[in-house]
Design a protein around this motif. Structure first.
Motif, short mmCIF file in Angstrom:
data_model
loop_
_atom_site.label_atom_id
_atom_site.label_comp_id
_atom_site.label_asym_id
_atom_site.label_seq_id
_atom_site.Cartn_x
_atom_site.Cartn_y
_atom_site.Cartn_z
N ARG A 31 0.82 -1.21 0.00
CA ARG A 31 0.00 0.00 0.00
C ARG A 31 0.85 1.25 0.00
NH1 ARG A 31 -2.81 -0.54 -3.10
NH2 ARG A 31 -2.93 1.70 -2.93
N THR A 35 -0.01 3.77 -2.74
CA THR A 35 -0.49 5.09 -2.36
C THR A 35 0.38 6.19 -2.96
OG1 THR A 35 -1.48 4.25 -0.34
CG2 THR A 35 -0.99 6.60 -0.39
N GLY A 56 -4.87 10.11 -1.55
CA GLY A 56 -3.97 9.05 -1.10
C GLY A 56 -4.23 8.63 0.34
N GLU A 59 -7.42 6.48 0.42
CA GLU A 59 -7.18 5.25 -0.32
C GLU A 59 -6.31 4.27 0.45
OE1 GLU A 59 -4.37 3.35 -3.39
OE2 GLU A 59 -3.93 4.81 -1.83
N VAL A 60 -5.31 4.75 1.16
CA VAL A 60 -4.37 3.85 1.84
C VAL A 60 -5.08 2.98 2.89
CG1 VAL A 60 -3.56 5.46 3.64
CG2 VAL A 60 -2.08 3.63 2.85
#
Length: 90
Positions: A31, A35, A56, A59-60
């Motif tokens: 990740r 990311t 980001g 999303e991570v």
């Protein structure tokens, strides 16, 4: 050539099963890479650093959780196939 054979032997002797901790650590390291990629792409598209970091950041977290669940599901699929094969030949 010799080193290749030694490495193959060591890898093949290791258990194919990943532990929960190893799956989690793999998830986190992947990740980080993913990311950073998302942030770069978001920055290229939006031209806004704050927006790219925001995307980001969200999303991570979601992708770490999804990847971990994905790894555990595949580990269970492997167990079931192994169990079915064992029962078939027993």
């Amino acid at each position: 050539m010799f080193l290749d054979q030694v490495l193959k032997k060591k890898v093949s002797l290791k258990s194919a099963k990943d532990s929960n901790l190893k799956s989690l650590l793999k998830s986190i390291s992947w990740r980080i890479v993913g990311t950073l990629d998302t942030m770069v792409i978001s920055y290229i598209i939006t031209g806004q650093l704050v927006m790219a970091v925001s995307i980001g950041s969200v999303e991570v977290v979601t992708k770490i959780l999804l990847y971990y669940v994905h790894e555990r599901v595949w580990e269970n699929v492997s167990k079931e196939k192994s169990k079915e094969a064992h029962e078939k030949f027993a």
